[in-house]
Design an enzyme around this catalytic site. Structure first.
Site, short mmCIF file in Angstrom:
data_model
loop_
_atom_site.label_atom_id
_atom_site.label_comp_id
_atom_site.label_asym_id
_atom_site.label_seq_id
_atom_site.Cartn_x
_atom_site.Cartn_y
_atom_site.Cartn_z
N ASP A 95 -5.52 5.80 1.59
CA ASP A 95 -5.78 4.43 1.16
C ASP A 95 -7.26 4.14 1.41
O ASP A 95 -7.83 4.58 2.41
CB ASP A 95 -4.91 3.46 1.96
CG ASP A 95 -4.93 2.05 1.38
OD1 ASP A 95 -5.97 1.38 1.52
OD2 ASP A 95 -3.92 1.63 0.80
N SER A 150 0.69 -13.10 -6.51
CA SER A 150 -0.44 -12.43 -7.16
C SER A 150 -0.99 -11.25 -6.36
O SER A 150 -2.15 -10.87 -6.53
CB SER A 150 -1.57 -13.41 -7.48
OG SER A 150 -1.14 -14.36 -8.43
N GLY A 151 -0.17 -10.66 -5.49
CA GLY A 151 -0.54 -9.36 -4.97
C GLY A 151 -0.61 -8.38 -6.13
O GLY A 151 0.11 -8.54 -7.13
N THR A 182 -5.71 0.03 -4.06
CA THR A 182 -4.45 -0.60 -4.49
C THR A 182 -4.66 -1.99 -5.07
O THR A 182 -3.71 -2.78 -5.11
CB THR A 182 -3.47 -0.67 -3.31
OG1 THR A 182 -4.07 -1.40 -2.24
CG2 THR A 182 -3.10 0.72 -2.83
N SER A 183 -5.86 -2.30 -5.52
CA SER A 183 -6.07 -3.59 -6.17
C SER A 183 -6.84 -3.39 -7.47
O SER A 183 -7.26 -2.28 -7.81
CB SER A 183 -6.84 -4.56 -5.26
OG SER A 183 -8.18 -4.14 -5.12
N ASP A 195 -7.11 -10.42 -1.84
CA ASP A 195 -7.40 -10.17 -3.25
C ASP A 195 -6.58 -11.05 -4.18
O ASP A 195 -6.87 -11.13 -5.38
CB ASP A 195 -7.11 -8.69 -3.57
CG ASP A 195 -5.63 -8.34 -3.43
OD1 ASP A 195 -5.02 -8.75 -2.44
OD2 ASP A 195 -5.10 -7.64 -4.31
N HIS A 228 0.83 -1.21 0.00
CA HIS A 228 0.00 0.00 0.00
C HIS A 228 0.87 1.26 0.00
O HIS A 228 0.48 2.27 -0.59
CB HIS A 228 -0.93 0.00 1.21
CG HIS A 228 -1.93 -1.11 1.19
ND1 HIS A 228 -3.24 -0.93 0.82
CD2 HIS A 228 -1.80 -2.44 1.48
CE1 HIS A 228 -3.89 -2.09 0.89
NE2 HIS A 228 -3.03 -3.01 1.29
N ASN A 230 3.86 1.56 -1.44
CA ASN A 230 4.47 1.76 -2.76
C ASN A 230 3.61 2.60 -3.70
O ASN A 230 4.06 3.63 -4.20
CB ASN A 230 4.80 0.41 -3.40
CG ASN A 230 5.99 -0.27 -2.77
OD1 ASN A 230 6.70 0.32 -1.96
ND2 ASN A 230 6.21 -1.52 -3.12
N THR A 251 1.69 -8.19 -9.54
CA THR A 251 1.01 -8.60 -10.76
C THR A 251 1.07 -7.50 -11.80
O THR A 251 1.39 -7.74 -12.98
CB THR A 251 -0.46 -8.95 -10.45
OG1 THR A 251 -0.49 -10.06 -9.53
CG2 THR A 251 -1.21 -9.33 -11.71
#
Length: 456
Positions: free
Chosen positions: A123, A358-359, A145-146, A381, A25, A27, A363
């Protein structure tokens, strides 16, 4: 000459940003901060004392540290650091933040010698911040963030619960398709960690969805051409504007790493043939048992491919770094490091595949560099990201049945040699690069965000 975009009426505008204190989060939030700074805005970062970033890497930002009771507060002491325990921390952070953020924001807004504060960007998981911002008449944007697809699934958790998908004792087969989301299987929903009974996870996610919808805007680390159907759904269901910006294409995340970066392997990597090395990293919080760690090691060796493997201290439960591996096990074809500058690695011509947890940050960095993936999600996620990459974007292979060395070696060999997967990854990167050109979707999104904030 200074970029004048963030200056209105002769006065520079200030943006306050508040990241969630976890690597995945921090980054994108600091990448966003750098992007907005480059457009002329003054940047103030609010941050917890937990997982403090290295402020010397950002002399152009002002940092304020809040929530300083962690980790001494006994309520936190028994919460595991990794995995779903993070949600328990986030739950408590939201309680603490609701008490402390109003005072800090009032101080920021009252500073006469500082630029005018245009907005607060937090966030999305800092859901309490919406009511605080509203009470101060301060516009709040959120950074999600996803992937957009993940948000849509999260927004459907109450429906999925009513339909029995979160009840692990039901009679639904793990391989059964989720009717409401045909690309998902029941086991993907189960793997997220959601359960039928309410707990901190459900409460945090439910509040995140509601307050994101109530915000003044949502910023996504993505791009239109990757998720066009999902973007149409978001635009239909959420009145606030959405801005899709591929942060890794603007700034690297190396300067915001909470762990020391190892670059000593680059001379070895430079000697490897193009598209021949498997890069392996499972993120900053995931853990595996020693048995599974050894299966990963055997799968890598059995694949006969060269590999660069990030083994973070603490990755193996009960062991220090690579202790379970026999001396000489890796051999000349492998390199093991504690942490790596991931974007630089993925951009290297020798990298032929990325085996990832796969964060979404990992990804998306792989998408940005056109590197096909092997997906081994853990929780949250990640199973949704993995399924989307493997079954929708079709740029990866989903290792969905655990840690069997034969499955691992087969998946690695397939991704390295399967030209169809490689070509789709290349085409997706080309679409992303095109979106950054003047008039492209990502270019327009950045300009729209800057204009929108300037108008607040």
């Amino acid at each position: 000459m200074e970029n004048q975009t963030g200056i209105t009426g002769g006065r520079r505008q200030r943006i306050i940003l508040f990241p969630l204190p976890y690597q995945g989060h921090i980054n994108p939030m600091l990448q966003l901060a750098n992007l907005l700074y480059s457009k002329g805005f003054s940047i103030t970062i609010l941050h917890t004392n937990f997982n403090k970033p290295k402020t010397s890497n950002y002399p152009h930002f002002t940092f304020r540290f809040i929530l300083d009771n962690y980790p001494h507060d006994e309520r936190y002491s028994n919460i595991p650091v990794q995995g779903m325990g993070s949600f328990s921390r986030i739950f408590l952070f939201n309680q603490e933040g609701a008490d402390q953020l109003p005072h800090q924001l009032e101080l920021e807004l009252s500073q006469k010698d500082e630029p005018h504060v245009s907005c607060l960007i937090t966030d999305a998981l800092w859901h309490f911040a919406q009511s605080v911002a509203d009470s101060l008449s301060l516009p709040r944007l959120v950074l999600r963030t996803s992937i957009l697809f993940c948000f849509i699934v999260y927004a459907s958790i109450p429906l999925l619960a009513d339909l029995g998908y979160l009840d692990h004792s039901n009679n639904k087969h793990p391989e059964e398709q989720v009717v409401e989301f045909p690309m998902l299987k029941v086991k993907d929903i189960m793997k997220t960690g959601f359960k039928r009974e309410g707990n901190a996870i459900e409460e945090v996610i439910d509040n995140m969805v509601k307050q994101a919808k109530a915000s003044s805007g949502i910023i996504w680390n993505s791009f239109k051409e990757l998720e066009e159907p999902e973007l149409e759904t978001i635009l239909r269901d959420i009145p606030a504007p959405s801005f899709l910006i591929p942060f890794p294409k603007h700034f690297t995340s190396s300067s915001s790493s909470l762990l020391e970066l190892d670059r000593t392997f680059f001379p070895w990597l430079d000697q490897q043939p193009p598209n021949s090395v498997v890069y392996v990293s499972f993120g900053s919080v995931a853990q595996v048992d020693e048995e599974h760690f050894l299966e990963i090691a055997h799968g890598l060796v059995d694949s006969k491919q060269s590999f660069l493997w990030v083994v973070r201290p603490g990755f193996v439960n009960g062991s220090t770094w690579v202790k379970p591996l026999p001396d000489g096990f890796v051999g000349e074809k492998g390199q093991i490091v504690k942490w790596a500058p991931q974007q630089e690695v993925l951009a290297h011509e020798a990298i032929g595949a990325f085996w990832t947890h796969s964060g979404w940050n990992s990804t998306f960095e792989s998408v940005c560099e056109g590197v096909p993936m092997i997906c081994s999600p853990f929780w949250g996620d990640q199973p949704l990201d993995a399924r989307y990459m493997s079954d929708v974007a079709k740029v990866g292979v989903y290792l969905e049945n655990g840690w069997e060395r034969e499955d691992i070696s087969n998946a690695i060999r397939r991704v390295i040699v399967d030209e169809d997967i490689r070509e789709r990854a290349r085409v997706l990167k080309q679409k992303l690069d095109a979106s950054l050109s003047k008039g492209g979707s990502s270019y327009v999104s950045v300009e729209s965000l800057v204009a929108y904030i300037s108008s607040l």
